[in-house]
Write an enzyme that holds these catalytic residues in place. Structure first.
Site: not given
Length: 320
Positions: A258, A288, A165
């Site tokens: 995502d 995600h 991320s």
């Protein structure tokens, strides 16, 4: 149209439990300090495995010029032969959340499973510390790790940068800095569902609005905090980098549900077009960080296993 129905059913159940306890997800909490506390509370009380074969130590290392020292945490196999691969680990959290404490299990797992020395960096967070503070902290920690390779028992020719991320975006940004500054040689990078594009113009950035984990509004807010009113350069938002040549070989994975799906896929394609070897995995039904929120799902187990296999190949580690 909601994309929740596209989530892997086994992964969706833990997500629904989370959203029942925290309606709207943690990004619905307006105060960033309270949001950090809420995220931390999600994982408190979860029984964590022990890693008796891994030695864990904290260090304060030189920070960027004119800035404070940076805390890093090392994870070293007790049986390391002294020329172990090194993994520089950058935590996620949208540039404004997360810390190294929350990554202990993943970092320990990498060290134990791969016989690697892992160095996890506790970089400064936005909005208190906007760009370039986080990436400069990450680069300073990498420089320390490379400089201490002998003392840490690391093979300097097998240095990997890994992050998910925001940590994925900082992984790429740190690799760009290392390339452009003639810094430590990086053998491989593994940016996982990386946060790399502040423009929020891709189809997936418009699709993911109500999953509850890093939706569009939260991403826009995080970028505003991270940039602090300044325009993004390639070290803030690596999707803006025009020259991707001479970056390390890469592995990128992302889920179909995502928000970062399209920017990750596009970046992987651009790496390949620039002559950089890149392995890309797009996981159907994954949202995600779904392997974190739904760790027991078969999909999550496949995601983790595929990453470990890629690291073994990149580092020349036998799977036996």
């Amino acid at each position: 149209m909601s994309r929740k129905g596209l989530i892997d059913p086994e992964s969706r159940e833990p997500l629904e439990q989370l959203l029942a306890a925290m309606p709207g997800g943690f990004n619905a909490i307006p105060d960033v300090v309270a949001r950090r506390a809420a995220l931390k509370s999600i994982f408190e009380g979860v029984e964590a495995p022990e890693f008796p074969d891994v030695l864990v130590e904290d260090h304060m290392v030189p920070g960027p010029d004119g800035a404070a020292e940076v805390r890093v945490r090392t994870y070293r196999p007790k049986s390391s032969p002294g020329n172990a691969p090194g993994i520089y680990y950058i935590h996620g959290g949208g540039m404004c959340l997360g810390d190294i404490d929350g990554e202990d299990v993943t970092a320990s797992t990498l060290s134990s499973a791969l016989g690697a020395v892992v160095v996890s960096v506790d970089y400064r967070l936005a909005p208190e510390h906007p760009h370039p503070a986080p990436v400069e902290d990450c680069y300073a920690g990498l420089a320390w790790m490379a400089g201490q390779a002998g003392q840490l028992g690391i093979d300097p020719g097998r240095l990997v940068v890994y992050g998910g991320s925001a940590g994925g975006g900082l992984t790429i940004a740190t690799a760009l800095l290392a390339r452009d500054r003639g810094g430590p040689p990086i053998a491989f990078m593994m940016p996982i569902y990386p946060m790399i594009d502040d423009r929020n113009e891709t189809p997936s950035s418009h699709e993911i609005v109500d999953v509850g984990v890093w939706d569009r509004d939260g991403n826009i807010e995080a970028w505003q905090w991270y940039l602090g009113g300044s325009p993004a350069d390639q070290y803030a938002a690596p999707a803006r980098a025009e020259d991707l040549t001479a970056l390390p070989p890469a592995y990128i994975d992302v889920g179909t549900v995502d928000l970062f799906r399209d920017e990750a896929v596009d970046f992987a394609q651009r790496l390949m077009a620039a002559g950089v070897p890149c392995e890309l995995h797009v996981n159907p039904g994954a949202f995600h960080a779904s392997e974190i929120f739904a760790p027991d799902a078969a999909l999550s187990q496949r995601i983790r296993a595929t990453r470990l296999a890629a690291l073994r190949r990149a580092l020349g580690i036998s799977s036996s």
